[in-house]
Design a protein around this motif. Structure first.
Motif, mmCIF file in Angstrom:
data_model
loop_
_atom_site.group_PDB
_atom_site.id
_atom_site.type_symbol
_atom_site.label_atom_id
_atom_site.label_comp_id
_atom_site.label_asym_id
_atom_site.label_seq_id
_atom_site.Cartn_x
_atom_site.Cartn_y
_atom_site.Cartn_z
ATOM 1 N N LEU A 131 39.564 -0.061 73.379
ATOM 2 C CA LEU A 131 40.771 0.669 73.751
ATOM 3 C C LEU A 131 40.999 1.924 72.915
ATOM 4 O O LEU A 131 41.574 2.903 73.399
ATOM 5 N N VAL A 132 40.563 1.893 71.666
ATOM 6 C CA VAL A 132 40.885 2.985 70.735
ATOM 7 C C VAL A 132 40.459 4.365 71.235
ATOM 8 O O VAL A 132 41.254 5.305 71.188
ATOM 9 N N PRO A 133 39.214 4.551 71.721
ATOM 10 C CA PRO A 133 38.846 5.906 72.188
ATOM 11 C C PRO A 133 39.771 6.424 73.284
ATOM 12 O O PRO A 133 40.141 7.598 73.286
ATOM 13 N N LEU A 134 40.152 5.556 74.223
ATOM 14 C CA LEU A 134 41.055 5.960 75.297
ATOM 15 C C LEU A 134 42.413 6.376 74.750
ATOM 16 O O LEU A 134 42.955 7.423 75.124
ATOM 17 N N ILE A 135 42.955 5.554 73.860
ATOM 18 C CA ILE A 135 44.304 5.804 73.348
ATOM 19 C C ILE A 135 44.322 7.023 72.438
ATOM 20 O O ILE A 135 45.254 7.839 72.487
ATOM 21 N N VAL A 136 43.283 7.166 71.606
ATOM 22 C CA VAL A 136 43.208 8.353 70.748
ATOM 23 C C VAL A 136 43.073 9.608 71.598
ATOM 24 O O VAL A 136 43.685 10.644 71.313
ATOM 25 N N LEU A 189 26.194 2.776 74.759
ATOM 26 C CA LEU A 189 26.980 3.752 75.516
ATOM 27 C C LEU A 189 27.908 3.029 76.496
ATOM 28 O O LEU A 189 29.087 3.349 76.609
ATOM 29 N N LEU A 190 27.362 2.022 77.188
ATOM 30 C CA LEU A 190 28.168 1.274 78.147
ATOM 31 C C LEU A 190 29.219 0.416 77.443
ATOM 32 O O LEU A 190 30.355 0.314 77.905
ATOM 33 N N GLU A 191 28.820 -0.190 76.323
ATOM 34 C CA GLU A 191 29.763 -1.071 75.625
ATOM 35 C C GLU A 191 30.983 -0.309 75.127
ATOM 36 O O GLU A 191 32.096 -0.832 75.148
ATOM 37 N N THR A 192 30.797 0.902 74.666
ATOM 38 C CA THR A 192 31.901 1.651 74.078
ATOM 39 C C THR A 192 32.600 2.564 75.084
ATOM 40 O O THR A 192 33.519 3.294 74.724
ATOM 41 N N SER A 193 32.167 2.540 76.347
ATOM 42 C CA SER A 193 32.845 3.307 77.387
ATOM 43 C C SER A 193 33.999 2.485 77.951
ATOM 44 O O SER A 193 34.048 1.261 77.791
ATOM 45 N N VAL A 195 32.750 -6.568 78.531
ATOM 46 C CA VAL A 195 31.763 -7.314 79.317
ATOM 47 C C VAL A 195 30.311 -6.999 78.944
ATOM 48 O O VAL A 195 29.409 -7.767 79.262
ATOM 49 N N ILE A 196 30.053 -5.879 78.276
ATOM 50 C CA ILE A 196 28.677 -5.506 77.912
ATOM 51 C C ILE A 196 28.389 -5.980 76.478
ATOM 52 O O ILE A 196 29.027 -5.530 75.529
ATOM 53 N N PRO A 197 27.448 -6.916 76.288
ATOM 54 C CA PRO A 197 27.162 -7.464 74.947
ATOM 55 C C PRO A 197 26.245 -6.547 74.141
ATOM 56 O O PRO A 197 25.081 -6.866 73.890
ATOM 57 N N GLY A 198 26.752 -5.402 73.722
ATOM 58 C CA GLY A 198 25.922 -4.440 72.996
ATOM 59 C C GLY A 198 25.343 -5.008 71.717
ATOM 60 O O GLY A 198 24.188 -4.749 71.377
ATOM 61 N N ASP A 199 26.131 -5.815 71.002
ATOM 62 C CA ASP A 199 25.646 -6.372 69.736
ATOM 63 C C ASP A 199 24.454 -7.294 69.963
ATOM 64 O O ASP A 199 23.471 -7.266 69.210
ATOM 65 N N THR A 200 24.510 -8.106 71.025
ATOM 66 C CA THR A 200 23.402 -9.013 71.335
ATOM 67 C C THR A 200 22.133 -8.239 71.669
ATOM 68 O O THR A 200 21.035 -8.584 71.209
ATOM 69 N N ILE A 201 22.279 -7.182 72.448
ATOM 70 C CA ILE A 201 21.123 -6.379 72.851
ATOM 71 C C ILE A 201 20.482 -5.714 71.640
ATOM 72 O O ILE A 201 19.253 -5.659 71.515
ATOM 73 N N VAL A 202 21.295 -5.218 70.703
ATOM 74 C CA VAL A 202 20.755 -4.571 69.502
ATOM 75 C C VAL A 202 19.993 -5.578 68.647
ATOM 76 O O VAL A 202 18.887 -5.296 68.158
ATOM 77 N N ILE A 203 20.540 -6.775 68.461
ATOM 78 C CA ILE A 203 19.858 -7.793 67.654
ATOM 79 C C ILE A 203 18.537 -8.193 68.300
ATOM 80 O O ILE A 203 17.500 -8.305 67.627
ATOM 81 N N ALA A 206 28.399 8.423 71.941
ATOM 82 C CA ALA A 206 28.455 8.967 73.305
ATOM 83 C C ALA A 206 29.468 8.205 74.141
ATOM 84 O O ALA A 206 30.280 8.802 74.864
ATOM 85 N N GLY A 207 29.434 6.877 74.052
ATOM 86 C CA GLY A 207 30.377 6.067 74.810
ATOM 87 C C GLY A 207 31.816 6.311 74.383
ATOM 88 O O GLY A 207 32.718 6.434 75.219
ATOM 89 N N GLU A 208 32.038 6.395 73.075
ATOM 90 C CA GLU A 208 33.394 6.630 72.586
ATOM 91 C C GLU A 208 33.867 8.032 72.940
ATOM 92 O O GLU A 208 35.060 8.250 73.178
#
Length: 215
Positions: free
Chosen positions: A130-135, A29-33, A39-47, A72-74
């Protein structure tokens, strides 16, 4: 190496599986917000969370939590882009020129590629933040945005959760029988990350022409 890997797995495994799953949700949620993906390493946390998974229901739960967290983040990013997109654009132009340049490139990319750009942006550095913001700031309906980003999030979550699960499972299966099993686990993770890096490079190379200015 076996001792180090064993200590890491023991530490992660000591966390309640439900809490690990919730943490993965929050991390995504934080990574995609709003720009936090930088700055939030979501991929590392998931692995890391997936390394401790021992039963397939928790693997499915981790995938579901990761997908829901990303969506949710997007969605938050989409909403903020809808209400504040132009203001964020102007603020970046004044305070963060490099990010503003990325905004312009991503804007061109979305204008030229539409829905496929939303799907592929999940695998492109910076663009996926950036995509969620721009969309959201565009005239694209939220329903169409979700229809394109959902399969990308599902593919991404399944790949990372499966890689971590496979690496952790391999170590647990071999630890008592093979000295150096820790190297195999690390090798599985590194091989996966290298594969992801190559895939991102290929996608970025083929999509770069859609981001460049016509001039």
């Amino acid at each position: 190496m076996d001792d180090i890997v064993g200590d890491i797995l023991d530490t992660v495994s000591s966390i309640d599986p439900l809490l690990r799953t919730v943490l993965a949700f929050v991390a995504m949620l934080l990574e995609t917000s709003v720009l936090l993906g930088l700055v939030i390493p979501g991929d590392t946390i998931v692995i890391v969370a997936a390394l401790a998974v021992e039963q397939w229901p928790w693997w499915l739960g981790l995938i579901a939590a990761t997908v829901l967290g990303a969506l949710a983040g997007e969605s938050i990013g989409f909403a903020i882009g809808h209400w504040l997109g132009p203001k964020i654009d102007r603020w970046l132009a004044r305070r963060w020129p490099k990010a503003s340049l990325r905004w312009r490139r991503t804007e061109r990319y979305l204008a030229r590629r539409g829905g496929p750009a939303i799907f592929l942006s999940r695998f492109l550095p910076v663009a996926h933040s950036l995509v969620p913001l721009i969309v959201g700031a565009s005239d694209m309906p939220y329903r169409r945005f979700i229809a394109w980003t959902l399969p990308a999030c599902l593919l991404w979550a399944t790949a990372y959760a499966s890689a971590g699960w496979a690496a952790g499972g391999t170590y647990r299966e071999l630890a008592d029988r093979l000295h150096g099993a820790g190297y195999i686990m690390v090798g599985v993770v590194v091989a996966f990350l290298l594969l992801v890096l190559v895939a991102k490079k290929v996608v970025a190379r083929f999509e770069a022409r859609h981001m460049d200015d016509d001039d």
